[in-house]
Motif scaffolding. Sequence first.
Motif, PDB file in Angstrom:
ATOM      1  N   HIS A  28      43.552  -0.399  27.879  1.00 52.97           N
ATOM      2  CA  HIS A  28      44.486  -0.190  28.838  1.00 52.97           C
ATOM      3  C   HIS A  28      44.433  -0.545  30.405  1.00 52.97           C
ATOM      4  O   HIS A  28      45.401  -0.324  30.955  1.00 52.97           O
ATOM      5  N   PHE A  29      43.197  -0.695  30.625  1.00 51.20           N
ATOM      6  CA  PHE A  29      43.102  -1.114  31.991  1.00 51.20           C
ATOM      7  C   PHE A  29      42.037  -2.413  32.199  1.00 51.20           C
ATOM      8  O   PHE A  29      41.340  -2.721  31.241  1.00 51.20           O
ATOM      9  N   ILE A  30      42.090  -2.876  33.410  1.00 52.52           N
ATOM     10  CA  ILE A  30      41.014  -3.861  33.651  1.00 52.52           C
ATOM     11  C   ILE A  30      40.050  -2.629  34.511  1.00 52.52           C
ATOM     12  O   ILE A  30      40.239  -2.521  35.588  1.00 52.52           O
ATOM     13  N   VAL A  31      38.987  -2.607  33.746  1.00 49.52           N
ATOM     14  CA  VAL A  31      37.996  -1.581  34.273  1.00 49.52           C
ATOM     15  C   VAL A  31      36.822  -2.275  35.157  1.00 49.52           C
ATOM     16  O   VAL A  31      36.141  -3.445  34.730  1.00 49.52           O
ATOM     17  N   VAL A  32      36.693  -1.912  36.269  1.00 46.26           N
ATOM     18  CA  VAL A  32      36.139  -2.532  37.364  1.00 46.26           C
ATOM     19  C   VAL A  32      34.771  -1.723  37.662  1.00 46.26           C
ATOM     20  O   VAL A  32      34.982  -0.229  38.063  1.00 46.26           O
ATOM     21  N   LEU A  33      33.577  -2.143  37.552  1.00 47.15           N
ATOM     22  CA  LEU A  33      32.339  -1.288  37.787  1.00 47.15           C
ATOM     23  C   LEU A  33      31.703  -1.863  39.102  1.00 47.15           C
ATOM     24  O   LEU A  33      31.696  -3.132  39.151  1.00 47.15           O
ATOM     25  N   TRP A  34      31.180  -1.129  39.916  1.00 48.95           N
ATOM     26  CA  TRP A  34      30.698  -1.665  41.254  1.00 48.95           C
ATOM     27  C   TRP A  34      29.381  -0.950  41.561  1.00 48.95           C
ATOM     28  O   TRP A  34      28.956   0.214  41.491  1.00 48.95           O
ATOM     29  N   ASP A  35      28.351  -1.834  41.763  1.00 50.72           N
ATOM     30  CA  ASP A  35      27.064  -1.339  42.152  1.00 50.72           C
ATOM     31  C   ASP A  35      27.285  -1.184  43.661  1.00 50.72           C
ATOM     32  O   ASP A  35      27.080  -2.350  44.360  1.00 50.72           O
ATOM     33  N   GLN A  36      27.146   0.025  44.121  1.00 51.86           N
ATOM     34  CA  GLN A  36      27.127   0.203  45.638  1.00 51.86           C
ATOM     35  C   GLN A  36      25.648  -0.276  46.406  1.00 51.86           C
ATOM     36  O   GLN A  36      24.822  -0.505  45.720  1.00 51.86           O
ATOM     37  N   ARG A  37      25.941  -0.198  47.730  1.00 53.30           N
ATOM     38  CA  ARG A  37      24.644  -0.612  48.403  1.00 53.30           C
ATOM     39  C   ARG A  37      23.326   0.139  48.080  1.00 53.30           C
ATOM     40  O   ARG A  37      23.336   1.365  47.649  1.00 53.30           O
ATOM     41  N   LEU A  38      22.124  -0.407  47.804  1.00 56.85           N
ATOM     42  CA  LEU A  38      20.823   0.182  47.245  1.00 56.85           C
ATOM     43  C   LEU A  38      21.101   0.636  45.854  1.00 56.85           C
ATOM     44  O   LEU A  38      20.165   1.381  45.583  1.00 56.85           O
ATOM     45  N   ALA A  93      31.239 -10.851  35.453  1.00 59.17           N
ATOM     46  CA  ALA A  93      30.250 -10.116  36.149  1.00 59.17           C
ATOM     47  C   ALA A  93      29.686 -11.108  37.178  1.00 59.17           C
ATOM     48  O   ALA A  93      29.440 -12.164  36.955  1.00 59.17           O
ATOM     49  N   GLU A  94      29.947 -10.951  38.540  1.00 56.25           N
ATOM     50  CA  GLU A  94      29.730 -11.584  39.891  1.00 56.25           C
ATOM     51  C   GLU A  94      29.306 -10.667  41.052  1.00 56.25           C
ATOM     52  O   GLU A  94      29.861  -9.603  41.196  1.00 56.25           O
ATOM     53  N   ALA A  95      28.496 -11.605  42.049  1.00 55.17           N
ATOM     54  CA  ALA A  95      28.621 -11.035  43.447  1.00 55.17           C
ATOM     55  C   ALA A  95      29.602 -11.314  44.258  1.00 55.17           C
ATOM     56  O   ALA A  95      29.959 -12.437  44.165  1.00 55.17           O
ATOM     57  N   VAL A  96      30.185 -10.477  45.388  1.00 53.29           N
ATOM     58  CA  VAL A  96      31.303 -10.808  45.857  1.00 53.29           C
ATOM     59  C   VAL A  96      30.750 -10.209  47.380  1.00 53.29           C
ATOM     60  O   VAL A  96      29.788  -9.239  47.441  1.00 53.29           O
ATOM     61  N   THR A  97      31.315 -10.805  48.450  1.00 52.98           N
ATOM     62  CA  THR A  97      30.962 -10.420  49.628  1.00 52.98           C
ATOM     63  C   THR A  97      31.618  -8.927  50.182  1.00 52.98           C
ATOM     64  O   THR A  97      32.944  -9.118  50.259  1.00 52.98           O
ATOM     65  N   ILE A  98      31.045  -7.986  50.250  1.00 54.52           N
ATOM     66  CA  ILE A  98      31.400  -6.577  50.742  1.00 54.52           C
ATOM     67  C   ILE A  98      30.747  -6.058  51.796  1.00 54.52           C
ATOM     68  O   ILE A  98      29.543  -6.167  51.784  1.00 54.52           O
ATOM     69  N   GLY A  99      31.313  -5.886  52.940  1.00 54.30           N
ATOM     70  CA  GLY A  99      30.551  -5.419  54.226  1.00 54.30           C
ATOM     71  C   GLY A  99      29.461  -6.456  54.611  1.00 54.30           C
ATOM     72  O   GLY A  99      28.216  -5.789  55.106  1.00 54.30           O
ATOM     73  N   GLY A 100      29.701  -7.430  54.461  1.00 57.82           N
ATOM     74  CA  GLY A 100      28.569  -8.542  55.062  1.00 57.82           C
ATOM     75  C   GLY A 100      27.470  -8.839  53.908  1.00 57.82           C
ATOM     76  O   GLY A 100      26.771  -9.585  54.403  1.00 57.82           O
ATOM     77  N   ILE A 101      27.502  -8.038  52.996  1.00 55.82           N
ATOM     78  CA  ILE A 101      26.443  -8.418  51.867  1.00 55.82           C
ATOM     79  C   ILE A 101      26.947  -8.672  50.589  1.00 55.82           C
ATOM     80  O   ILE A 101      28.249  -8.718  50.382  1.00 55.82           O
ATOM     81  N   VAL A 123      26.010   2.682  36.938  1.00 54.66           N
ATOM     82  CA  VAL A 123      26.397   3.003  35.498  1.00 54.66           C
ATOM     83  C   VAL A 123      26.527   1.823  34.615  1.00 54.66           C
ATOM     84  O   VAL A 123      26.903   1.900  33.383  1.00 54.66           O
ATOM     85  N   MET A 124      26.196   0.661  35.198  1.00 54.49           N
ATOM     86  CA  MET A 124      26.596  -0.474  34.575  1.00 54.49           C
ATOM     87  C   MET A 124      25.896  -0.772  33.228  1.00 54.49           C
ATOM     88  O   MET A 124      26.232  -1.402  32.223  1.00 54.49           O
ATOM     89  N   SER A 125      24.485  -0.157  32.951  1.00 54.36           N
ATOM     90  CA  SER A 125      23.748  -0.315  31.882  1.00 54.36           C
ATOM     91  C   SER A 125      24.244   0.462  30.835  1.00 54.36           C
ATOM     92  O   SER A 125      23.866   0.435  29.534  1.00 54.36           O
ATOM     93  N   TYR A 126      25.090   1.698  30.905  1.00 59.43           N
ATOM     94  CA  TYR A 126      25.515   2.519  30.001  1.00 59.43           C
ATOM     95  C   TYR A 126      27.122   2.779  30.082  1.00 59.43           C
ATOM     96  O   TYR A 126      27.516   3.566  29.382  1.00 59.43           O
ATOM     97  N   ALA A 127      27.874   1.920  30.913  1.00 62.40           N
ATOM     98  CA  ALA A 127      29.230   2.540  30.918  1.00 62.40           C
ATOM     99  C   ALA A 127      30.252   1.885  29.902  1.00 62.40           C
ATOM    100  O   ALA A 127      30.956   2.814  29.404  1.00 62.40           O
ATOM    101  N   ASP A 128      29.640   1.119  28.923  1.00 63.52           N
ATOM    102  CA  ASP A 128      30.259   1.146  27.543  1.00 63.52           C
ATOM    103  C   ASP A 128      30.497   2.444  26.690  1.00 63.52           C
ATOM    104  O   ASP A 128      31.400   2.464  26.003  1.00 63.52           O
TER     105      ASP A 128
END
Length: 323
Positions: A90-100, A41-49, A76-81
Amino acid sequence: MASLARNVSALFILDPIAVKYLVPCLLMLSWLSSAGPIHQAEAVTIGGIQQWIQISGADDQAPVLLFIHGGPGNSVMSYADRFTTQLKQHFIVVLWDQRLSGKTATLNKFTPVSVGLLVQDTQEVVRYLSTRFNQHKIYVMGHSWGGYLALRLAIEKPQWLKACLVISPMIHQEESEKLTLSIMKQQAIAQNDQISLDELNRVRIPFEDAEQLYIHRKGLSKLMNTTPPTRSRVQKWADPWLSVFNEATQTNFLEVAPRLECPTYFLIGRNDYQTYFKLTENYYQKADCPEKKLYWFEQSAHNPHLTETPKFEQTVIDIKNLN
């Protein structure tokens, strides 16, 4: 690896024909030995933020599946499990918190958002994941508002997608809101519920304010037999998001995307009036895609991934096996 090189050299000296057939096998075994689980779990630069992502899977060589949450604004990160446990096998599952949304909101100062900005962010997240995991194409799966973003991606960048999966998507949300408002009024008349009818008659589509949205969603919860939102929660959501939502509701995918250039799969609750199931069914029937399929969840309304989770996860795994 040094031992592998010595073994290959010995094979070459003894039997060149053996090298032809065994070396690829040995290299494959070497690649398999490097595979393993991934949990980050990490922060990445997307859209300049800085935007927050969470990556989980039993095999870091598995196909990437990006889940695009709904709302907008509903992390959905708090309940995605609850709906990804089997998917991670079967996958590398990626969750993403959008802006705001979720942790991304805590990492940045508040700035106004737009549909175009979120569409661009979605594209950047996909390119980031494709590069990071060296996968030319990935799977995307969006729920509700996330389904809107997934379909926009399928329109604009189909070459990036192994497949597009949409759960209860916004197909033409303005029309959906009008149709369900009419159904709720008819229900109030049939039940001789003048109080509800008077309230519903105050609602305009697109929604003019949070109160109209609250009245609509309160009635919608009754129609779908789900828990209604509180007035304060709707007001808090509407402050940053109502104008963005109303903008997105204008899109009619049947008009702007009669053809999609990637495999597209629709997962729909039979009792979903929030993103009216008949509109999604109609789009599925008319859209031209290289591969498409509709999956009904008979016991569900707007959230089949939560209400029929085993069936949902197996459906997504089956879709992977189709591709």
